[in-house]
Design a protein around this motif. Sequence first.
Motif, PDB file in Angstrom:
ATOM      1  N   SER A   1       8.708 -76.511  -1.359  1.00 12.22           N
ATOM      2  CA  SER A   1       9.393 -75.375  -0.747  1.00 12.22           C
ATOM      3  C   SER A   1       9.137 -75.329   0.754  1.00 12.22           C
ATOM      4  CB  SER A   1       8.915 -74.079  -1.403  1.00 12.22           C
ATOM      5  OG  SER A   1       9.453 -72.951  -0.742  1.00 12.22           O
ATOM      6  N   ALA A   2       7.912 -75.648   1.159  1.00 10.13           N
ATOM      7  CA  ALA A   2       7.563 -75.644   2.581  1.00 10.13           C
ATOM      8  C   ALA A   2       8.315 -76.735   3.333  1.00 10.13           C
ATOM      9  CB  ALA A   2       6.060 -75.818   2.752  1.00 10.13           C
ATOM     10  N   LEU A   3       8.458 -77.911   2.720  1.00  8.09           N
ATOM     11  CA  LEU A   3       9.192 -79.002   3.366  1.00  8.09           C
ATOM     12  C   LEU A   3      10.667 -78.631   3.534  1.00  8.09           C
ATOM     13  CD1 LEU A   3       7.682 -82.202   1.696  1.00  8.09           C
ATOM     14  CD2 LEU A   3       7.428 -81.452   4.067  1.00  8.09           C
ATOM     15  N   ARG A   4      11.250 -78.016   2.528  1.00 10.01           N
ATOM     16  CA  ARG A   4      12.643 -77.595   2.651  1.00 10.01           C
ATOM     17  C   ARG A   4      12.790 -76.553   3.754  1.00 10.01           C
ATOM     18  NH1 ARG A   4      13.124 -75.487  -1.889  1.00 10.01           N
ATOM     19  NH2 ARG A   4      13.076 -73.288  -1.272  1.00 10.01           N
ATOM     20  N   SER A   5      11.821 -75.652   3.821  1.00  9.88           N
ATOM     21  CA  SER A   5      11.845 -74.642   4.873  1.00  9.88           C
ATOM     22  C   SER A   5      11.714 -75.265   6.252  1.00  9.88           C
ATOM     23  CB  SER A   5      10.706 -73.636   4.641  1.00  9.88           C
ATOM     24  OG  SER A   5      10.617 -72.709   5.691  1.00  9.88           O
ATOM     25  N   LEU A   6      10.892 -76.308   6.361  1.00  9.21           N
ATOM     26  CA  LEU A   6      10.683 -76.975   7.642  1.00  9.21           C
ATOM     27  C   LEU A   6      11.987 -77.513   8.205  1.00  9.21           C
ATOM     28  CD1 LEU A   6       8.658 -78.222   9.765  1.00  9.21           C
ATOM     29  CD2 LEU A   6       8.618 -80.243   8.299  1.00  9.21           C
ATOM     30  N   PHE A   7      12.809 -78.113   7.354  1.00  8.41           N
ATOM     31  CA  PHE A   7      13.999 -78.808   7.846  1.00  8.41           C
ATOM     32  C   PHE A   7      15.266 -77.956   7.854  1.00  8.41           C
ATOM     33  CE2 PHE A   7      11.285 -82.380   6.579  1.00  8.41           C
ATOM     34  CZ  PHE A   7      11.392 -83.180   7.706  1.00  8.41           C
TER      35      PHE A   7
ATOM     36  N   THR B   1       9.193 -74.574  16.539  1.00  7.38           N
ATOM     37  CA  THR B   1       9.619 -73.345  15.863  1.00  7.38           C
ATOM     38  C   THR B   1       9.496 -73.475  14.352  1.00  7.38           C
ATOM     39  OG1 THR B   1      11.185 -72.869  17.658  1.00  7.38           O
ATOM     40  CG2 THR B   1      11.511 -71.704  15.588  1.00  7.38           C
ATOM     41  N   SER B   2       9.927 -74.591  13.817  1.00  2.00           N
ATOM     42  CA  SER B   2       9.859 -74.796  12.368  1.00  2.00           C
ATOM     43  C   SER B   2       8.419 -74.887  11.890  1.00  2.00           C
ATOM     44  CB  SER B   2      10.620 -76.077  11.987  1.00  2.00           C
ATOM     45  OG  SER B   2      11.990 -75.974  12.312  1.00  2.00           O
ATOM     46  N   ALA B   3       7.572 -75.568  12.665  1.00  4.45           N
ATOM     47  CA  ALA B   3       6.165 -75.678  12.288  1.00  4.45           C
ATOM     48  C   ALA B   3       5.490 -74.309  12.293  1.00  4.45           C
ATOM     49  CB  ALA B   3       5.443 -76.629  13.238  1.00  4.45           C
ATOM     50  N   SER B   4       5.793 -73.496  13.304  1.00  3.00           N
ATOM     51  CA  SER B   4       5.213 -72.149  13.367  1.00  3.00           C
ATOM     52  C   SER B   4       5.693 -71.295  12.194  1.00  3.00           C
ATOM     53  CB  SER B   4       5.584 -71.470  14.686  1.00  3.00           C
ATOM     54  OG  SER B   4       5.016 -72.146  15.781  1.00  3.00           O
ATOM     55  N   ARG B   5       6.961 -71.440  11.840  1.00  2.00           N
ATOM     56  CA  ARG B   5       7.520 -70.654  10.738  1.00  2.00           C
ATOM     57  C   ARG B   5       6.845 -71.028   9.425  1.00  2.00           C
ATOM     58  NH1 ARG B   5      11.360 -70.039   6.791  1.00  2.00           N
ATOM     59  NH2 ARG B   5      12.669 -68.180   6.996  1.00  2.00           N
ATOM     60  N   VAL B   6       6.696 -72.323   9.179  1.00  2.00           N
ATOM     61  CA  VAL B   6       6.038 -72.770   7.945  1.00  2.00           C
ATOM     62  C   VAL B   6       4.583 -72.299   7.914  1.00  2.00           C
ATOM     63  CG1 VAL B   6       5.238 -74.801   6.678  1.00  2.00           C
ATOM     64  CG2 VAL B   6       7.563 -74.734   7.593  1.00  2.00           C
ATOM     65  N   SER B   7       3.913 -72.403   9.052  1.00  3.76           N
ATOM     66  CA  SER B   7       2.511 -71.960   9.129  1.00  3.76           C
ATOM     67  C   SER B   7       2.377 -70.486   8.779  1.00  3.76           C
ATOM     68  CB  SER B   7       1.970 -72.230  10.538  1.00  3.76           C
ATOM     69  OG  SER B   7       0.619 -71.858  10.645  1.00  3.76           O
ATOM     70  N   LEU B   8       3.350 -69.676   9.211  1.00  2.00           N
ATOM     71  CA  LEU B   8       3.308 -68.237   8.955  1.00  2.00           C
ATOM     72  C   LEU B   8       3.655 -67.915   7.510  1.00  2.00           C
ATOM     73  CD1 LEU B   8       3.048 -65.350  10.118  1.00  2.00           C
ATOM     74  CD2 LEU B   8       5.486 -65.467  10.668  1.00  2.00           C
ATOM     75  N   THR B   9       4.735 -68.490   7.007  1.00  2.00           N
ATOM     76  CA  THR B   9       5.212 -68.133   5.672  1.00  2.00           C
ATOM     77  C   THR B   9       4.356 -68.714   4.557  1.00  2.00           C
ATOM     78  OG1 THR B   9       6.743 -70.029   5.709  1.00  2.00           O
ATOM     79  CG2 THR B   9       7.590 -67.896   6.465  1.00  2.00           C
ATOM     80  N   GLN B  10       3.664 -69.816   4.834  1.00  3.43           N
ATOM     81  CA  GLN B  10       2.840 -70.448   3.812  1.00  3.43           C
ATOM     82  C   GLN B  10       1.385 -69.996   3.863  1.00  3.43           C
ATOM     83  OE1 GLN B  10       3.853 -72.610   1.295  1.00  3.43           O
ATOM     84  NE2 GLN B  10       5.920 -72.025   1.956  1.00  3.43           N
ATOM     85  N   GLY B  11       1.068 -69.114   4.789  1.00  6.36           N
ATOM     86  CA  GLY B  11      -0.275 -68.566   4.842  1.00  6.36           C
ATOM     87  C   GLY B  11      -1.339 -69.538   5.291  1.00  6.36           C
TER      88      GLY B  11
END
Length: 349
Positions: free
Chosen positions: A43-49, A307-317
């Motif tokens: 799920s995190a990888l899909r969110s990243l891209f 931006t994508s890395a920051s988003r994944v870092s935030l949403t994945q805790g």
Amino acid sequence: MTKSLNRLTRYVSRFPLQTLISPALGVAVCILLILGFAAHPLSALRSLFTDTFTSAYYFGNMLNTAAFLMLAGCGSALSIKGGNMNLGGEGQVYAGGFTGCIILNTAAFPPAITFFLACLGSILTGAAMAIISALLKELRDARVLLTTFLVSAAFIPLIDGLITASKNSSQTNMLALPYIADVYKLPQLLPPSPLTWSFFAALVICLAMWYLIFRTQAGRTLRLWGTAPDFAKYCGYSTRANTYLTLAVSGALHSLTGFFAVTGTYYTCHKGFYTNMGWNALNVALISKSNPLAAIPVSLLLSWIFTSASRVSLTQGFGFDIAGIVQSVILFSIAIPFFARSGKKGVSL
């Protein structure tokens, strides 16, 4: 039509594929961190891209970050092309935002005049900081690479102290200046993201800088100083003019970035808002081979990664900042080959 296609083909062939290695390495590190630490890796990888492009906030934030990278990246590119690499971007961004915020909070002129004076003051502040290094080079033969970094390192704690000592800082917990008035805030183009018209201003500046460097006599002279300084001296070109102009414009573009950050994103000058702006701009300049036109897609690519890395870092805790690690990996992957080549050419720091 044929001439245009041939020109485009020549441009693409001159843009080496190895310039994409650093961004690709950053993405690879981000993927490895997600696989190793994310609670739901797939799920995190899909969110990243994908998720950055499906959210108005994150897509606008990506474009806004790209604007900062383009502006400051053009400043770094110009200094590199002129043979005077500017490593003081962090401090110049900070000083530009600080000066602009001070003027916007204290000037009593009509709003349009105050905004213009704040922008002008920001630009002149960054230019003045860079000119200090130009003076040291011309008067004491000091290396610009070192002095720009040292001047920046000296100004950052100075500005921190001025923010803390401000009589109004108690309202903001001594970490920031007061917020600017609503009339000075740049309008958002894609709410709730911080995207403003500064993105289009950055595009125009990139195009203008590309034309200046590659389509004018002044640009040819500037590039000669960067590639063959001894021959430029032999031709009678002024080393003083090259040093002062390239560094002054480079500092001005960095400080303009800080001004747009204050008026369009943060609405105040707080401690640390400049963090990584200068170094990421240097990444843009080095990856794009100091070509302001190539800096546009490179800025968009790096902005998407951050931006994508920051988003994944935030949403994945995550308990750490993935974007900061990715930024460091990209910088080091660029710097090591660059300084290795410089060492072979006998360039010392």
